[in-house]
Motif scaffolding. Structure first.
Motif, mmCIF file in Angstrom:
data_model
loop_
_atom_site.group_PDB
_atom_site.id
_atom_site.type_symbol
_atom_site.label_atom_id
_atom_site.label_comp_id
_atom_site.label_asym_id
_atom_site.label_seq_id
_atom_site.Cartn_x
_atom_site.Cartn_y
_atom_site.Cartn_z
ATOM 1 N N PHE A 371 1.081 -1.101 -0.114
ATOM 2 C CA PHE A 371 0.086 0.177 0.069
ATOM 3 C C PHE A 371 0.911 1.221 0.152
ATOM 4 O O PHE A 371 1.575 1.398 0.968
ATOM 5 N N ARG A 374 1.192 7.555 -0.219
ATOM 6 C CA ARG A 374 1.153 8.718 0.830
ATOM 7 C C ARG A 374 2.331 9.364 1.065
ATOM 8 O O ARG A 374 3.457 8.826 0.558
ATOM 9 N N LEU A 389 -10.941 -3.973 7.289
ATOM 10 C CA LEU A 389 -10.194 -2.713 7.199
ATOM 11 C C LEU A 389 -8.905 -2.733 7.566
ATOM 12 O O LEU A 389 -8.885 -3.168 8.869
ATOM 13 N N TRP A 400 -5.531 6.697 6.405
ATOM 14 C CA TRP A 400 -6.223 6.153 5.212
ATOM 15 C C TRP A 400 -6.721 4.794 5.607
ATOM 16 O O TRP A 400 -6.159 4.047 6.311
ATOM 17 N N TRP A 402 -7.864 1.061 4.124
ATOM 18 C CA TRP A 402 -7.725 0.229 2.911
ATOM 19 C C TRP A 402 -8.772 -0.944 2.998
ATOM 20 O O TRP A 402 -8.768 -1.612 4.325
ATOM 21 N N ASP A 403 -9.305 -1.489 2.181
ATOM 22 C CA ASP A 403 -9.880 -2.630 2.010
ATOM 23 C C ASP A 403 -9.083 -3.882 2.020
ATOM 24 O O ASP A 403 -8.174 -3.857 0.934
ATOM 25 N N GLY A 407 -7.412 -4.360 -1.770
ATOM 26 C CA GLY A 407 -6.048 -3.494 -1.752
ATOM 27 C C GLY A 407 -6.364 -2.352 -2.237
ATOM 28 O O GLY A 407 -5.398 -1.244 -2.481
ATOM 29 N N GLU A 408 -7.576 -1.621 -2.108
ATOM 30 C CA GLU A 408 -7.989 -0.598 -2.598
ATOM 31 C C GLU A 408 -8.188 0.462 -1.429
ATOM 32 O O GLU A 408 -8.745 -0.163 -0.265
ATOM 33 N N THR A 409 -8.147 1.739 -1.613
ATOM 34 C CA THR A 409 -8.587 2.478 -0.488
ATOM 35 C C THR A 409 -9.919 2.626 -0.248
ATOM 36 O O THR A 409 -10.806 2.512 -1.169
#
Length: 811
Positions: A371, A374, A389, A400, A402-403, A407-409
């Motif tokens: 990930f 940032r 999460l 942030w 994350w799922d 792997g997505e925000t």
């Protein structure tokens, strides 16, 4: 035989339960003013846009069946009138006051005979499908989804594995938690006393998973140490755990899942393990390759992972304290945070390189892509209770979410005003964020919205950046450790404010009407006390309301309120005018303060108890602690605390800028407020550390201080200011309240609903609504001239106002 197979037995139990419910509804209706069917129906339509027809109301009050939805609608509508029959806010559907009614409604559904069985109540939303926790071995996973175990190469990170494997677990069972059903946004955390000092600098805080013990690690002068505290009583447990080596700072802490081990990582590459029960070292230290920045035990307690300042990570067997495999490179810079997911199969790490990686906890192979995205460093990572999460906080002022599966925000980042040092999820799904500005921000991860105002960790010292936040295992306490060496705790509460202490409810209709009239501002004088004996400077009600005491130029008088006559001659022996009075919580003692002394009296026999307590100058302020163990007395030099068991002073005098005019203990006994010409100061009543200052020395004087019964407000009044404060944050609540002159006395009613403010040359007394901060009715004057003291009776039905021309009682 199954009870449901016995129709007669089932019908009898069901009919009796219905009759009991009907009686309870009739009693509730009578208690709320015996409203007519028409008014109840109109009120339900007005509040909830739903009707309660006459037939439904008739069935309900006669003990006949109505559906649970209509039952709860009726109860909420009836509760939208107070005990005086006046309109008030209806309870929320999650209110604890509704729980007995809801439980009884469900019980009736279960008891109802099958032939008349009602349809199941509709659920408010569809529940999520259950997800089985993953196994700890690979037998149930298709071979195609398993990467071969690869020995990590020195100096390189293990290769990634498939991202299709989900590591979701069921939330921990919390059915017995009284807060379990409360919406996240409806939960608040309220301070537990003052911040307590532990170190010169705090680096890590950890709750024991099985007790109220909390461990705090940091540095104290030239060495590192760990202190254990009882989080329920806010008291240290024993002496600090000594530094067995030469390290100067404790950087990380971790309890084993069973609470039997406390791992302590330091800046000299060592991890020492302690038995917190016996306070003894367990085995030899574990040696990492560099400073140990973070640690985590696996959920099964079999392994301990350590992350170092050199970017490496190592696994240890908790039982044998031997390394498992070789250390490997996890990040290009220091490993700042390690977290297992609740199922124990997935591991997340964050680093100063700004990257977050997921790892297979059994093979240490990377799961998916890192990930990234940032700016700055990653300071902390935390999994949500269901493992779906991952929260990531860092130096770019954001958190942030994350799922984990994709792997997505999730949504936009949670913005903060300063760098984020620590993140933690509660078992109930709250997200706590420790921020560099000295605050803890709570978030609802479902809506990505903040919960309430930021919690202030420490408002009295510099460098209060929150470096570590953590929840207790049951989620009912939240702890924050700050750079300045202090730790603050909060406890979990539901609703918009802390629950008020239960006031003694007057039983007769006449008494209820009197109290209701006062709360509506329709107070009326019920006569002047025949206190022409002397000028009265102080008044006090006994805790049971049976006695009333006045103090003045000729001593102390006890009064029979029924006849408004003194029950004996004045109690004398003071040097000068009696200017302060206080009954002990049990009503057995009465303390009186005058020139150069405090005298204790037996309230029953009116005889002195012990020798006078000497003071320097006139004693203008007296207050017993809620448990009766301490007596605080204030004079021109500060406040003296006296142990009531031994009648001896405790510690040094608590200093103030000038003379002390008023003192007050908070309802929980943790705080002591003192007011004088220059400022209001708060002290920790147990440890008496350096005080916190609410009003600077700007010329404002303070004659009086008073805590609200729930401890959520502190009222201060003087010649130039009448203010309400949050005693835990040290910040004012709203604007100063308007006044017509100097404020000589303030008092909260015991039921917490009213604030009486007295003073001014015209002898005004204004009642204020504690919740809305709005005036209640017209000022009470009575022609007394300047007012010196006010006091509410224990049941809040009578207000005594003592002035230059006598003492008047108002209802």
């Amino acid at each position: 035989m199954d009870e449901r197979q016995s129709g007669q037995h089932d019908e009898n139990a069901y009919d009796k339960a219905l009759e009991a419910q009907g009686r309870a509804l009739r009693e509730l209706r009578a208690d709320r003013g015996e409203k007519s069917y028409r008014l109840i129906d109109e009120r339900a339509l007005d509040l909830f846009d739903k009707s309660l027809p006459k037939a439904t109301l008739s069935d309900a009050f006669r003990g006949r069946h109505i559906g649970i939805d209509r039952l709860m609608l009726l109860v909420r509508t009836l509760m939208s009138w107070d005990q005086y029959g006046q309109e008030c806010p209806a309870p929320r559907h999650t209110s604890e006051a509704l729980e007995p009614w809801r439980s009884n409604g469900k019980r009736l559904i279960a008891l109802r005979p099958r032939r008349a069985r009602p349809e199941p109540a509709r659920q408010a939303r569809e529940p999520l499908p259950p997800v089985e926790p993953p196994q700890l071995d690979h037998e149930s996973i298709p071979a195609s989804e398993i990467e071969p175990e690869i020995e990590p190469l020195p100096g390189s990170a293990p290769p990634p594995v498939s991202t299709e494997r989900l590591f979701i677990v069921q939330p921990r069972e919390t059915a017995e938690d009284p807060y379990h059903d409360a919406p996240v946004g409806d939960v608040r955390y309220v301070p537990m006393g003052m911040p307590f000092a532990t170190h010169a600098r705090v680096c890590s805080v950890a709750f024991s998973p099985v007790s109220a013990l909390i461990a705090v690690g940091g540095n104290s002068g030239l060495s590192g140490s760990v202190r254990l505290w009882d989080s329920a009583r806010l008291l240290p447990v024993g002496e600090p755990l000594p530094a067995p080596g030469s390290y100067t700072s404790v950087l990380s802490l971790a309890f084993s899942p069973d609470g039997c081990l406390l791992a302590v990582g330091d800046d000299k590459r060592s991890v020492h393990q302690w038995d917190p029960a016996t306070r003894t070292l367990v085995g030899e230290p574990l040696i990492h390759a560099s400073r140990v920045c973070c640690m985590a035990f696996s959920p099964d307690g079999r392994h301990l992972l350590t992350g170092g300042a050199d970017g490496t990570m190592r696994q240890w067997a908790a039982a044998t304290r031997e390394p498992v495999g070789e250390a490997f490179d996890a990040h290009n810079d220091a490993v700042s945070s390690i977290e297992f997911n609740p199922g124990g199969r997935l591991l997340a790490t964050g680093g100063d390189d700004g990257i977050v990686r997921l790892w297979d906890a059994s093979t240490f192979a990377m799961v998916g892509e890192p990930f990234v995205g940032r700016e700055g460093t990653v300071s902390s990572v935390a999994f949500s209770p269901d493992g779906r999460l991952l929260a990531v906080g860092g130096s770019d002022h954001t958190v942030w979410l994350w799922d984990v599966a994709t792997g997505e925000t999730v949504g936009e980042p949670l913005e903060h005003k300063s760098p984020v040092f620590s993140v933690a999820f509660s078992p109930h799904g709250h997200l706590a964020v420790g921020v560099d500005d000295g605050t803890v921000r709570l978030w609802d991860p479902g809506t990505l919205t903040p919960i309430g105002d930021p919690l202030i960790a420490d408002y009295s010292a510099d460098d209060a950046a929150v470096v570590s936040v953590t929840f207790s295992a049951d989620g009912r306490r939240l702890a924050a450790g700050s750079k300045n060496g202090r730790v603050r705790l909060w406890r979990r509460a539901t609703g918009s404010r802390p629950a008020r202490p239960a006031a003694a409810a007057p039983s007769s209709l006449a008494a209820r009407m009197v109290v209701g009239a006062m709360h509506r501002g329709a107070a009326a004088s019920i006569g002047l006390l025949d206190d022409t004996y002397f000028l009265v400077r102080a008044v006090a009600f006994a805790p049971d309301g049976a006695l009333f005491a006045t103090g003045g130029a000729e001593g102390v008088l006890l009064w029979d309120l029924a006849t408004r006559r003194p029950i004996a001659d004045p109690m004398t022996g003071h040097s000068g005018t009696v200017s302060s009075l206080a009954f002990s919580p049990d009503g057995q003692l009465l303390a009186s303060g005058a020139g150069g002394m405090v005298q204790l009296w037996d309230a029953r026999t009116r005889t002195p108890v012990g020798d006078p307590i000497p003071h320097k100058g006139t004693v203008h302020a007296l207050a017993f602690s809620p448990d009766g163990a301490l007596l605080a007395s204030g004079d021109r030099h500060g406040v003296r605390l006296t142990d009531q068991a031994t009648h001896t002073p405790i510690g040094e005098r608590l200093s103030h800028y000038d003379a002390v005019n008023s003192v007050a203990f908070s309802p929980d006994g943790r705080l002591l407020a003192m007011g004088g010409p220059g400022a209001v100061r708060l002290w920790d009543a147990a440890t008496r550390p350096a005080s916190s200052e609410l009003l600077t020395r700007n010329g404002d004087g303070t004659y009086w201080v008073a805590f609200s019964p729930d401890g959520g407000l502190l009222a201060t009044g003087g010649p130039d200011a009448l203010r309400l404060w949050d005693p835990h944050s040290g910040k004012p609540v709203g604007d100063p309240l308007p006044r017509t002159g100097p404020v000589f006395a303030v008092a909260f009613s015991p039921d917490g609903r009213l604030l009486a403010v007295a003073g001014g040359d015209d002898g005004f007394v204004q009642l204020w609504d504690r919740d809305t901060l709005a005036p209640v009715g017209e000022p009470l004057t009575g022609g007394n001239g300047p007012v010196f003291a006010v006091a509410f009776s224990p049941d809040s039905s009578v207000l005594a106002v003592s002035g230059e021309r006598g003492t008047v009682f108002w209802t």
